[in-house]
Design a protein around this motif. Structure first.
Motif, mmCIF file in Angstrom:
data_model
loop_
_atom_site.group_PDB
_atom_site.id
_atom_site.type_symbol
_atom_site.label_atom_id
_atom_site.label_comp_id
_atom_site.label_asym_id
_atom_site.label_seq_id
_atom_site.Cartn_x
_atom_site.Cartn_y
_atom_site.Cartn_z
ATOM 1 N N ASN A 136 61.669 69.570 -29.898
ATOM 2 C CA ASN A 136 60.562 70.427 -29.458
ATOM 3 C C ASN A 136 60.225 70.198 -27.990
ATOM 4 N N MET A 137 60.274 68.932 -27.551
ATOM 5 C CA MET A 137 59.990 68.639 -26.144
ATOM 6 C C MET A 137 61.066 69.228 -25.232
ATOM 7 N N ARG A 138 62.304 69.202 -25.675
ATOM 8 C CA ARG A 138 63.391 69.743 -24.851
ATOM 9 C C ARG A 138 63.338 71.258 -24.750
ATOM 10 N N LYS A 139 62.766 71.918 -25.754
ATOM 11 C CA LYS A 139 62.708 73.379 -25.755
ATOM 12 C C LYS A 139 61.556 73.934 -24.927
ATOM 13 N N ARG A 140 60.628 73.073 -24.542
ATOM 14 C CA ARG A 140 59.436 73.544 -23.846
ATOM 15 C C ARG A 140 59.794 74.179 -22.499
ATOM 16 N N LYS A 141 59.121 75.289 -22.217
ATOM 17 C CA LYS A 141 59.245 75.928 -20.910
ATOM 18 C C LYS A 141 58.110 75.513 -19.988
ATOM 19 N N ASP A 142 56.989 75.112 -20.580
ATOM 20 C CA ASP A 142 55.861 74.579 -19.821
ATOM 21 C C ASP A 142 55.748 73.093 -20.127
ATOM 22 N N PRO A 143 55.719 72.238 -19.116
ATOM 23 C CA PRO A 143 55.665 70.793 -19.370
ATOM 24 C C PRO A 143 54.331 70.378 -19.967
ATOM 25 N N VAL A 144 54.369 69.309 -20.736
ATOM 26 C CA VAL A 144 53.145 68.726 -21.284
ATOM 27 C C VAL A 144 52.385 68.043 -20.153
ATOM 28 N N ILE A 145 51.113 68.395 -20.012
ATOM 29 C CA ILE A 145 50.222 67.744 -19.055
ATOM 30 C C ILE A 145 48.942 67.396 -19.802
ATOM 31 N N GLY A 146 48.493 66.167 -19.676
ATOM 32 C CA GLY A 146 47.295 65.760 -20.417
ATOM 33 C C GLY A 146 46.498 64.724 -19.666
ATOM 34 N N TYR A 147 45.232 64.593 -20.064
ATOM 35 C CA TYR A 147 44.315 63.660 -19.424
ATOM 36 C C TYR A 147 43.463 62.974 -20.492
ATOM 37 N N TRP A 196 58.396 65.939 -17.283
ATOM 38 C CA TRP A 196 59.291 66.517 -16.290
ATOM 39 C C TRP A 196 60.426 67.221 -17.023
ATOM 40 N N LEU A 197 60.493 68.542 -16.859
ATOM 41 C CA LEU A 197 61.534 69.323 -17.520
ATOM 42 C C LEU A 197 62.863 69.039 -16.832
ATOM 43 N N ARG A 198 63.872 68.720 -17.632
ATOM 44 C CA ARG A 198 65.168 68.357 -17.077
ATOM 45 C C ARG A 198 66.264 68.776 -18.046
ATOM 46 N N THR A 199 67.497 68.837 -17.541
ATOM 47 C CA THR A 199 68.612 69.306 -18.360
ATOM 48 C C THR A 199 69.373 68.166 -19.035
ATOM 49 N N GLY A 200 69.103 66.912 -18.667
ATOM 50 C CA GLY A 200 69.803 65.786 -19.270
ATOM 51 C C GLY A 200 69.363 65.540 -20.705
ATOM 52 N N LYS A 201 69.966 64.530 -21.311
ATOM 53 C CA LYS A 201 69.681 64.228 -22.713
ATOM 54 C C LYS A 201 68.372 63.472 -22.911
ATOM 55 N N PHE A 202 67.855 62.865 -21.852
ATOM 56 C CA PHE A 202 66.635 62.073 -21.985
ATOM 57 C C PHE A 202 65.408 62.897 -21.630
ATOM 58 N N LEU A 203 64.346 62.737 -22.419
ATOM 59 C CA LEU A 203 63.042 63.250 -22.024
ATOM 60 C C LEU A 203 62.496 62.373 -20.910
ATOM 61 N N GLN A 204 61.735 62.980 -19.998
ATOM 62 C CA GLN A 204 61.200 62.214 -18.873
ATOM 63 C C GLN A 204 59.707 62.485 -18.724
ATOM 64 N N PHE A 205 58.934 61.408 -18.542
ATOM 65 C CA PHE A 205 57.481 61.501 -18.401
ATOM 66 C C PHE A 205 57.020 60.546 -17.303
ATOM 67 N N THR A 206 55.874 60.862 -16.713
ATOM 68 C CA THR A 206 55.128 59.881 -15.930
ATOM 69 C C THR A 206 53.767 59.713 -16.589
ATOM 70 N N PHE A 207 53.343 58.474 -16.695
ATOM 71 C CA PHE A 207 52.063 58.131 -17.314
ATOM 72 C C PHE A 207 51.233 57.298 -16.344
ATOM 73 N N VAL A 226 59.027 57.017 -17.354
ATOM 74 C CA VAL A 226 59.616 56.768 -18.678
ATOM 75 C C VAL A 226 60.685 57.811 -18.987
ATOM 76 N N MET A 227 61.820 57.342 -19.480
ATOM 77 C CA MET A 227 62.866 58.224 -20.008
ATOM 78 C C MET A 227 63.187 57.755 -21.422
ATOM 79 N N TRP A 228 63.320 58.721 -22.348
ATOM 80 C CA TRP A 228 63.508 58.349 -23.760
ATOM 81 C C TRP A 228 64.288 59.420 -24.499
ATOM 82 N N PRO A 234 63.013 53.036 -24.510
ATOM 83 C CA PRO A 234 62.784 53.814 -23.292
ATOM 84 C C PRO A 234 63.203 53.053 -22.046
ATOM 85 N N THR A 235 63.662 53.805 -21.049
ATOM 86 C CA THR A 235 63.793 53.265 -19.706
ATOM 87 C C THR A 235 62.402 53.270 -19.098
ATOM 88 N N VAL A 236 61.951 52.146 -18.579
ATOM 89 C CA VAL A 236 60.589 52.052 -18.038
ATOM 90 C C VAL A 236 60.631 51.441 -16.643
#
Length: 297
Positions: A136-147, A196-207, A226-228, A234-236
């Motif tokens: 589901n995260m890979r299919k997103r066209k709008d990135p998750v942003i939260g506070y 961060w939307l990306r084409t690789g196999k890992f999901l990428q986030f900043t927290f 973070v990449m997972w 995860p890569t941290v």
């Protein structure tokens, strides 16, 4: 002959049972200490952080259920070593407990040295949930942003719960690294998250996360890259600001990640350690994400 066969059969059963059970090897130089004491809780919290970083996921976050056998050993000219046997449970499956044993060493202000062995059951339901979240995260066209997760009332939107757990799994790396025999950490809140939307196999986030330092009661702000992906640690990369009681002139909000040189691993955890915990994952996601992520959707 019958008695001999019975003896052999019993021995085989015993050996078979031993192979499926963790046994805490207690050296003669150690002494047993009560499970509820502060040093035991300190060592157990580090072991839980280590466990979560290597085996946690958006649907697997382990908590200490009960400490069972605990021993303390003084290592001459080095420091203290704790031998622990304890039960953990998955936050998402509160009725399931697992048995773990760990050796946690605190040596002269260095990062804690940990060996860990757990009888973790690989529940297909949890793995399937991880996979669905990932897709589901890979299919997103709008990135998750939260506070501010959880908010000031402790509420977490159910849709953000996997993100919250993933942030705790990732922050477990920081908390394990920063813990000492005196200080331990809990994660309090995500102040900000960007996907961060990306084409690789890992999901990428900043927290940006808040950590509670015990016993000082300081609140530490840390930024994580973070990449997972499923079945990987995860890569941290991270950088933490000094607590409010110290000068903050030496740090910026997104400064150079701590320990990016050879002295510190940056792991994707493609092979999770089984039993010893002596090999840390090696990393692939070393590049920082471009941009600042300041725009809301």
């Amino acid at each position: 002959m019958y008695s001999v066969l019975c003896f052999v059969f019993c021995v085989l059963l015993s050996l078979n049972g031993m192979s499926k059970t963790n046994h805490l090897e207690i050296p003669d130089t150690s002494i047993e200490i009560p499970a509820e004491t502060r040093p035991v809780l300190q060592a157990a919290s580090v072991a839980i952080h280590y466990l979560n970083y290597h085996h946690g996921s958006p649907y697997k976050l382990y908590q200490l259920h009960k400490a069972k056998k605990t021993h303390h050993e003084v290592i001459f000219n080095l420091g203290n070593k704790y031998h622990l046997e304890f039960e953990v449970k998955n936050e998402d499956s509160s009725n399931v407990t697992e048995i773990c044993t760990a050796n946690v060493s605190f040596y002269n202000e260095k990062n804690p040295d940990i060996t860990l062995k757990c009888n973790l059951r690989d529940l297909k339901e949890d793995s399937k949930k991880d996979e669905v979240f990932y897709l589901n995260m890979r299919k997103r066209k709008d990135p998750v942003i939260g506070y501010n997760i959880p908010d000031n009332f402790g509420f977490i939107d159910p849709e953000m719960m996997p993100i919250w757990r993933l942030s705790q799994v990732s922050a477990s790396y920081i908390m394990w690294q920063k813990s000492t025999e005196i200080k331990r950490y809990n994660m309090l809140q995500i102040r900000k998250i960007n996907q961060w939307l990306r084409t690789g196999k890992f999901l990428q986030f900043t927290f940006t996360v808040l950590l509670h330092e015990i016993p000082t009661q300081e609140i530490i702000t840390c930024n994580m890259w973070v990449m997972w992906k499923p079945k990987h640690s995860p890569t941290v990369k991270y950088t933490c600001l000094p607590p409010p009681s110290e000068s903050s002139s030496e740090a910026s909000e997104f400064g150079r990640p701590e320990g990016t040189g050879s002295q510190r691993p940056e792991g994707t955890g493609s092979q999770r350690p089984e039993g010893t915990g002596s090999q840390r994952p090696e990393g692939t996601g070393s590049q920082r994400p471009e941009g600042t992520g300041s725009q809301r959707r």
